[in-house]
Write a protein that holds these residues in place. Structure first.
Motif, PDB file in Angstrom:
ATOM      1  N   GLU A  28      45.237  53.958  38.154  1.00  0.00           N
ATOM      2  CA  GLU A  28      44.688  52.661  38.537  1.00  0.00           C
ATOM      3  C   GLU A  28      44.774  52.468  40.049  1.00  0.00           C
ATOM      4  OE1 GLU A  28      47.286  52.604  36.214  1.00  0.00           O
ATOM      5  OE2 GLU A  28      46.134  52.367  34.362  1.00  0.00           O
ATOM      6  N   TYR A  29      43.760  51.847  40.598  1.00  0.00           N
ATOM      7  CA  TYR A  29      43.757  51.437  42.008  1.00  0.00           C
ATOM      8  C   TYR A  29      44.802  50.342  42.143  1.00  0.00           C
ATOM      9  CZ  TYR A  29      41.854  48.789  46.041  1.00  0.00           C
ATOM     10  OH  TYR A  29      41.684  48.099  47.214  1.00  0.00           O
ATOM     11  N   THR A  30      45.948  50.721  42.707  1.00  0.00           N
ATOM     12  CA  THR A  30      47.136  49.880  42.607  1.00  0.00           C
ATOM     13  C   THR A  30      47.051  48.585  43.398  1.00  0.00           C
ATOM     14  OG1 THR A  30      49.557  49.978  42.632  1.00  0.00           O
ATOM     15  CG2 THR A  30      48.403  50.937  44.519  1.00  0.00           C
ATOM     16  N   ALA A  31      46.109  48.475  44.330  1.00  0.00           N
ATOM     17  CA  ALA A  31      45.960  47.231  45.077  1.00  0.00           C
ATOM     18  C   ALA A  31      45.438  46.098  44.206  1.00  0.00           C
ATOM     19  CB  ALA A  31      45.024  47.430  46.269  1.00  0.00           C
ATOM     20  N   LEU A  32      44.843  46.435  43.057  1.00  0.00           N
ATOM     21  CA  LEU A  32      44.322  45.403  42.162  1.00  0.00           C
ATOM     22  C   LEU A  32      44.702  45.602  40.702  1.00  0.00           C
ATOM     23  CD1 LEU A  32      40.687  44.774  43.502  1.00  0.00           C
ATOM     24  CD2 LEU A  32      42.691  43.322  43.798  1.00  0.00           C
ATOM     25  N   PHE A  33      44.769  46.840  40.268  1.00  0.00           N
ATOM     26  CA  PHE A  33      44.879  47.069  38.822  1.00  0.00           C
ATOM     27  C   PHE A  33      46.200  47.740  38.457  1.00  0.00           C
ATOM     28  CE2 PHE A  33      40.299  47.633  40.000  1.00  0.00           C
ATOM     29  CZ  PHE A  33      39.902  46.367  39.598  1.00  0.00           C
ATOM     30  N   THR A  34      46.778  47.287  37.363  1.00  0.00           N
ATOM     31  CA  THR A  34      48.016  47.862  36.852  1.00  0.00           C
ATOM     32  C   THR A  34      47.934  47.950  35.338  1.00  0.00           C
ATOM     33  OG1 THR A  34      49.088  45.699  36.651  1.00  0.00           O
ATOM     34  CG2 THR A  34      49.397  46.882  38.723  1.00  0.00           C
ATOM     35  N   MET A  35      48.832  48.767  34.773  1.00  0.00           N
ATOM     36  CA  MET A  35      48.857  48.923  33.323  1.00  0.00           C
ATOM     37  C   MET A  35      49.254  47.608  32.646  1.00  0.00           C
ATOM     38  SD  MET A  35      50.874  51.811  31.106  1.00  0.00           S
ATOM     39  CE  MET A  35      52.464  50.995  31.034  1.00  0.00           C
ATOM     40  N   HIS A  36      50.163  46.859  33.293  1.00  0.00           N
ATOM     41  CA  HIS A  36      50.658  45.614  32.723  1.00  0.00           C
ATOM     42  C   HIS A  36      49.959  44.440  33.403  1.00  0.00           C
ATOM     43  CE1 HIS A  36      53.694  47.878  30.604  1.00  0.00           C
ATOM     44  NE2 HIS A  36      54.057  48.439  31.740  1.00  0.00           N
ATOM     45  N   ILE A  37      49.131  43.723  32.648  1.00  0.00           N
ATOM     46  CA  ILE A  37      48.372  42.598  33.186  1.00  0.00           C
ATOM     47  C   ILE A  37      49.247  41.350  33.155  1.00  0.00           C
ATOM     48  CG2 ILE A  37      46.314  41.179  32.871  1.00  0.00           C
ATOM     49  CD1 ILE A  37      45.039  43.589  31.474  1.00  0.00           C
ATOM     50  N   PRO A  38      49.349  40.606  34.270  1.00  0.00           N
ATOM     51  CA  PRO A  38      50.191  39.411  34.299  1.00  0.00           C
ATOM     52  C   PRO A  38      49.779  38.379  33.250  1.00  0.00           C
ATOM     53  CG  PRO A  38      49.464  40.008  36.508  1.00  0.00           C
ATOM     54  CD  PRO A  38      48.695  40.869  35.557  1.00  0.00           C
ATOM     55  N   LEU A  39      50.768  37.662  32.713  1.00  0.00           N
ATOM     56  CA  LEU A  39      50.478  36.614  31.731  1.00  0.00           C
ATOM     57  C   LEU A  39      49.475  35.608  32.266  1.00  0.00           C
ATOM     58  CD1 LEU A  39      54.011  35.771  30.254  1.00  0.00           C
ATOM     59  CD2 LEU A  39      52.068  36.689  28.992  1.00  0.00           C
ATOM     60  N   SER A  40      49.621  35.259  33.545  1.00  0.00           N
ATOM     61  CA  SER A  40      48.801  34.197  34.121  1.00  0.00           C
ATOM     62  C   SER A  40      47.387  34.650  34.466  1.00  0.00           C
ATOM     63  CB  SER A  40      49.478  33.647  35.386  1.00  0.00           C
ATOM     64  OG  SER A  40      49.663  34.674  36.344  1.00  0.00           O
ATOM     65  N   SER A  41      47.017  35.892  34.150  1.00  0.00           N
ATOM     66  CA  SER A  41      45.680  36.383  34.501  1.00  0.00           C
ATOM     67  C   SER A  41      44.576  35.614  33.778  1.00  0.00           C
ATOM     68  CB  SER A  41      45.565  37.878  34.188  1.00  0.00           C
ATOM     69  OG  SER A  41      45.702  38.110  32.796  1.00  0.00           O
ATOM     70  N   ILE A  42      44.896  34.976  32.661  1.00  0.00           N
ATOM     71  CA  ILE A  42      43.873  34.204  31.942  1.00  0.00           C
ATOM     72  C   ILE A  42      43.529  32.913  32.670  1.00  0.00           C
ATOM     73  CG2 ILE A  42      44.489  35.149  29.691  1.00  0.00           C
ATOM     74  CD1 ILE A  42      46.028  32.581  29.102  1.00  0.00           C
ATOM     75  N   TYR A  43      44.296  32.560  33.684  1.00  0.00           N
ATOM     76  CA  TYR A  43      44.097  31.304  34.391  1.00  0.00           C
ATOM     77  C   TYR A  43      43.072  31.392  35.516  1.00  0.00           C
ATOM     78  CZ  TYR A  43      48.320  29.294  32.189  1.00  0.00           C
ATOM     79  OH  TYR A  43      49.236  28.802  31.304  1.00  0.00           O
ATOM     80  N   HIS A  44      42.533  32.589  35.763  1.00  0.00           N
ATOM     81  CA  HIS A  44      41.593  32.716  36.883  1.00  0.00           C
ATOM     82  C   HIS A  44      40.640  33.884  36.641  1.00  0.00           C
ATOM     83  CE1 HIS A  44      43.855  36.230  38.255  1.00  0.00           C
ATOM     84  NE2 HIS A  44      44.969  35.511  38.192  1.00  0.00           N
ATOM     85  N   ASP A  49      42.368  54.663  50.745  1.00  0.00           N
ATOM     86  CA  ASP A  49      42.604  55.813  51.623  1.00  0.00           C
ATOM     87  C   ASP A  49      43.814  56.633  51.185  1.00  0.00           C
ATOM     88  OD1 ASP A  49      40.444  55.131  53.254  1.00  0.00           O
ATOM     89  OD2 ASP A  49      41.668  53.805  54.495  1.00  0.00           O
ATOM     90  N   THR A  50      44.776  56.005  50.535  1.00  0.00           N
ATOM     91  CA  THR A  50      46.001  56.706  50.121  1.00  0.00           C
ATOM     92  C   THR A  50      45.953  57.182  48.673  1.00  0.00           C
ATOM     93  OG1 THR A  50      46.978  54.540  49.609  1.00  0.00           O
ATOM     94  CG2 THR A  50      47.503  55.502  51.754  1.00  0.00           C
ATOM     95  N   TRP A  51      44.859  56.933  47.964  1.00  0.00           N
ATOM     96  CA  TRP A  51      44.757  57.238  46.523  1.00  0.00           C
ATOM     97  C   TRP A  51      44.129  58.617  46.350  1.00  0.00           C
ATOM     98  CZ3 TRP A  51      41.162  54.360  42.565  1.00  0.00           C
ATOM     99  CH2 TRP A  51      41.632  54.570  41.266  1.00  0.00           C
ATOM    100  N   TYR A  52      44.947  59.628  46.220  1.00  0.00           N
ATOM    101  CA  TYR A  52      44.435  60.992  46.126  1.00  0.00           C
ATOM    102  C   TYR A  52      43.756  61.235  44.779  1.00  0.00           C
ATOM    103  CZ  TYR A  52      44.140  65.969  45.377  1.00  0.00           C
ATOM    104  OH  TYR A  52      43.666  67.229  45.056  1.00  0.00           O
ATOM    105  N   ASP A  53      42.507  61.660  44.818  1.00  0.00           N
ATOM    106  CA  ASP A  53      41.744  62.056  43.632  1.00  0.00           C
ATOM    107  C   ASP A  53      41.750  60.968  42.558  1.00  0.00           C
ATOM    108  OD1 ASP A  53      40.132  63.985  42.359  1.00  0.00           O
ATOM    109  OD2 ASP A  53      41.809  64.682  41.145  1.00  0.00           O
ATOM    110  N   ALA A  54      41.884  59.725  42.972  1.00  0.00           N
ATOM    111  CA  ALA A  54      41.986  58.600  42.034  1.00  0.00           C
ATOM    112  C   ALA A  54      43.059  58.864  40.983  1.00  0.00           C
ATOM    113  CB  ALA A  54      40.641  58.327  41.366  1.00  0.00           C
ATOM    114  N   SER A  55      44.129  59.557  41.403  1.00  0.00           N
ATOM    115  CA  SER A  55      45.160  59.966  40.441  1.00  0.00           C
ATOM    116  C   SER A  55      46.589  59.834  40.957  1.00  0.00           C
ATOM    117  CB  SER A  55      44.941  61.429  40.017  1.00  0.00           C
ATOM    118  OG  SER A  55      43.717  61.592  39.353  1.00  0.00           O
ATOM    119  N   TYR A  56      46.802  59.927  42.265  1.00  0.00           N
ATOM    120  CA  TYR A  56      48.173  59.941  42.792  1.00  0.00           C
ATOM    121  C   TYR A  56      48.247  59.154  44.098  1.00  0.00           C
ATOM    122  CZ  TYR A  56      48.958  63.941  39.653  1.00  0.00           C
ATOM    123  OH  TYR A  56      49.055  64.772  38.560  1.00  0.00           O
TER     124      TYR A  56
END
Length: 867
Positions: free
Chosen positions: A402-418, A379-386
């Protein structure tokens, strides 16, 4: 003591290994990771153990947070030094001139200080080795830093140890070695991961960043183990999951005790007691942003085979606590810190999907508030850009794709664990029957379906999931379904109108206080025509020496936001943070009206507690002109204090004013603000305006569209001031992985000022392309209360809107002689063409009278809507 693998049980390990046979993307990732592990495989066992240094060596989170290269003099703040512990060990490198520091051979000095246990001791080290090859003492660091001629301390080795040696060699070594075992079934990887863990356990309880570390050039500043609390939390979690991966194989391998040189039970005891239970007993060292602390605890407990019901209950508690403020933790920083809770919950549930793949669906059904958790950042993500820059987050005018509730430019190291967050988004869509969650995957991967599932070891066929996304996009389109909404616990109102490239969104927070907040209650955030029209400055510029500098304080000041400032002061009466160090339970701020009609959308909020005024209110009404254009009525009402100023800025822009005669003025509270070039008009003409021509960036690169932002001032008895605001954009370079120095710009700034205690500021905002859609804007003067407002706006197509904004305290019936209009509404918009009534929206009112026609709430009125 642990008895068996938990997250990495036999079924999960088999799943991953089998997927490598069918999932080409996963097989490619596995091959790359195994290749990256070759460095640790090339070391002797003794060298592996020796990777862990002793607590005697100081660590520092920065070389110098506001420093420059001692050689070339260029600015190198914060994280901008380069490093590579394998290619350039014991060195930090300037990103500009590539010079290496420290100038002494620290590796040799370090070896000279090793005792019989291979632990470094300063008193054993040969200080004659602390030399610069050129014979000077320039750039020499013995581990305690080097001081330049100004007395500034440069922690070359301390920063190297934190970012390069510890994270890149020790933590990453444990992570990659343990997971390489999962991928290959080669026990040698497990042996080596276990050796590093055992070496970590030797020293771990003695690491104390508070007494041994440096943050923003200050000692005794931040808690933690080797690094400060944020990283300590993540690192303990990685160690637990690595331990879980290698436990069963090492327990079953009779040879490992010979390799390790100690009984397996002693190995387990040391790791569990000296790493995990020590963390439990020293929670301040891993206390971090919610809900990461209890999340790490419950993962460790699961790794240590605690009672299953205990684990389930703690997960429920984590979710309930982390979603108590409109589905979020309550922490401010809308696009940043506020997104930690949704990301963390997603990861937590995906971890436990390793044990039971149906776990995610069960929890989503048992905790329906999680739907709101993941809708908030749609709801707060204007035009999928801001995103609106509420609190500490983002960078001035920087898009967030990126939809900041899930996705970021920097993927956590531990993301390979799940399982991946993309997989989790599909589960959200499936359980809650909302295709927007699938659209977030598509939009966050640059609309490239083939990129969406390239980083998931836990699926056998990415094409299957790609097809699900393609089908959703084909059936529902890629545009998110967003509605105007008031989040009354988090305290932010959102108004949406338009579609496609002509969407418009207005956001107004009406709360402040506690962790990562700005003093920005009742600030205005405008987005339109695919542009962030009025961007917040963003995350405070701590790259100028930390949090207690004028630059950092400026970003939190009310005058740094598009809002009314009382007496030039910061907010007072900020609510406490609540339980723990980071939680923010909003206490003040009230929505007085939220009305969504067919062509009018409005919100009216107050936040009087924050500045001690008896009234501090703002009404905004978004009024549609057509399917592509709209304008906004903006009224601020304040009662309290001696002087009031309402600030307004746009993005990178140039300005043109009409009806103003500006002469040199005085800076606004210069001890609190960073403004320059003040100009003032003490007697502006009626309906004066300012037009911002917006550019792409600080270089004034033209936009693809000719977008303007126009504000027409309608206040009486006010002075109009123009100046420039200082904005730091260094973090933009960091976000783009470009290692530049400190960089700032000055942006055009407008503020209107009045003497208090009782003032009202009124104006009209319009974002337009090529030409304005409004012919005239007038304030209609009628005998009413000083906080009532009546405006007339004429469109270029002949339509005329009458806007009535009633003071809710007086609640008058307002009469406009022109067209004989009468209403008791808090807000009314009545539309005519050629003096013929077309339609009206009546917000919080019971009647509308136009000449002899009377419309009442509760009756059937086809062209009058009562909200």
């Amino acid at each position: 003591m642990k008895t068996h693998n938990s997250f990495f049980n036999e079924a999960t390990i088999s799943l991953i290994r089998n997927n490598l046979k069918t999932n080409k993307a996963a097989a490619k990732m596995a091959a790359e990771l195994i290749e990256e592990t070759s460095y640790w495989m090339s070391l002797t066992y003794e060298e592996l153990r020796g990777l862990v240094f002793t607590p005697e060596l100081k660590r520092s989170w920065f070389v110098h947070s506001d420093g420059s290269c001692p050689s070339c003099g260029n600015s190198v703040p914060m994280y901008n030094w380069k490093y590579d512990p394998i290619e350039i060990p014991w060195k930090m490198q300037c990103p500009h001139c590539s010079e290496l520091f420290p100038k002494n051979d620290f590796a040799t000095y370090y070896k000279s200080g090793l005792d019989k246990n291979n632990d470094f001791r300063h008193n054993l080290a040969d200080r004659s080795l602390l030399i610069n090859p050129d014979g000077s003492d320039f750039g020499i660091d013995d581990g305690n830093g080097w001081y330049d001629e100004n007395g500034d301390r440069y922690m070359f080795i301390g920063a190297y140890l934190s970012h390069s040696h510890w994270i890149k060699l020790v933590v990453t070594g444990v992570l990659k070695l343990s997971f390489s075992y999962i991928l290959t079934d080669n026990p040698e990887y497990a042996y080596r991961a276990g050796m590093i863990l055992d070496s970590i356990a030797r020293h771990f309880p003695d690491f104390d960043f508070y007494t041994q570390g440096i943050m923003y050039e200050q000692e005794y500043k931040s808690n933690g183990y080797v690094n400060y609390w944020v990283d300590s939390n993540r690192e303990v979690r990685i160690f637990a999951l690595a331990y879980d991966q290698i436990f069963d194989i090492l327990k079953a391998d009779q040879n490992y005790e010979n390799v390790l040189g100690k009984p397996f039970d002693s190995f387990c005891h040391d790791i569990e007691e000296r790493i995990f239970y020590d963390a439990f007993n020293n929670m301040k060292k891993i206390q971090t942003n919610p809900p990461e602390t209890p999340l790490t605890v419950v993962i460790i407990k699961s790794v240590l085979n605690h009672n299953e019901q205990e684990i389930t209950d703690e997960i429920d508690d984590i979710i309930n606590e982390a979603t108590r403020v409109d589905g979020l933790s309550g922490e401010s920083g809308l696009a940043g810190y506020a997104a930690i809770a949704p990301r963390s919950i997603a990861d937590l549930l995906c971890f436990f999907a390793n044990i039971d793949v149906s776990f995610v669906e069960k929890v989503l059904l048992n905790h329906p508030q999680l739907y709101k958790t993941y809708r908030f950042h749609i709801d707060t993500w204007y035009d999928a850009s801001y995103y609106p820059g509420v609190g500490d987050s983002s960078v001035f005018a920087l898009p967030m794709k990126e939809y900041t509730a899930l996705f970021t430019m920097h993927i956590p190291l531990s993301s390979i664990y799940h399982r991946s967050r993309e997989w989790f988004a599909l589960k959200l869509s499936e359980v809650y029957n909302d295709p927007d969650f699938v659209k977030t995957i598509f939009l966050s991967h640059n609309k490239n379906v083939s990129e969406c599932f390239k980083k998931d070891y836990y699926i056998d066929n990415p094409k299957h999931y790609e097809n699900i996304i393609s089908d959703i996009i084909e059936n529902y389109g890629e545009e998110l379904t967003q509605k105007s909404i008031n989040y009354n616990q988090w305290r932010v109102s959102l108004l949406h109108t338009g579609c496609g490239d002509n969407k418009t969104m207005f956001a107004m927070p009406y709360d402040s206080g506690a962790n990562h907040c700005h003093h920005d209650a009742l600030s205005l955030h405008i987005f339109s025509k695919s542009i962030n029209i009025s961007p917040d400055f963003g995350y405070p510029p701590v790259n100028y020496g930390g949090w207690n500098t004028k630059e950092a304080h400026w970003y939190g000041h009310p005058a740094a936001h598009n809002q009314v400032v009382v007496d030039g002061k910061r907010f007072i009466n900020l609510p406490p943070s609540g339980d723990g160090m980071f939680y923010r339970y909003p206490k003040y701020g009230t929505n007085l009206m939220f009305s969504i009609g067919s062509f009018v959308k409005a919100t009216y909020n107050e936040a009087k507690e924050y500045n001690g005024a008896s009234r501090y209110e703002r009404l905004i009404a978004m009024i549609d002109i057509s399917d592509t254009d709209s304008y906004c009525v903006d009224i601020s009402r304040t009662d309290g204090g001696k002087s009031h100023s309402r600030f307004l800025r746009s993005s990178y822009s140039t300005t043109k004013t009409t009806g103003l005669n500006l002469i040199p003025g005085k800076n606004y509270y210069p001890e609190e603000t960073i403004l320059r070039n003040p100009m003032v008009d003490e007697s502006p003409q009626k309906s004066w305006n300012i037009d911002f021509a917006i550019f792409e960036d600080e270089n004034q690169t033209p936009l693809k569209r000719n977008i303007h932002f126009k504000y027409t001032g309608l206040s009486t008895d006010s002075s109009v001031n123009m100046c420039e605001s200082w904005v730091d954009i260094t973090r933009m370079a960091q976000t783009s992985n470009i290692r530049s120095g400190n960089k700032s710009v000055w942006v055009p700034t407008l503020y209107e000022s009045k003497k208090g205690p009782r003032t009202q500021f009124s104006g009209i905002h319009e974002v337009y392309e090529n030409h304005s859609n409004i012919t005239s804007i007038d304030k209609i003067n009628i005998p009413i209360c000083d906080f009532d407002e009546v405006l007339k706006v004429v469109h270029d197509n002949g339509i005329c809107d009458y806007i009535i904004a009633n003071d809710p305290i007086k609640n008058n019936s307002i009469i406009i002689p022109e067209n004989e209009i009468k209403t008791d509404a808090l807000l009314a918009v009545i539309r005519f063409r050629n003096n013929i009534f077309l339609k009206a929206t009546i917000c919080s009112g019971s009647l509308l009278q136009i000449k002899d026609a009377c419309f009442l709430a509760g009756t059937n009125n086809s062209n009058v809507e009562f909200i």
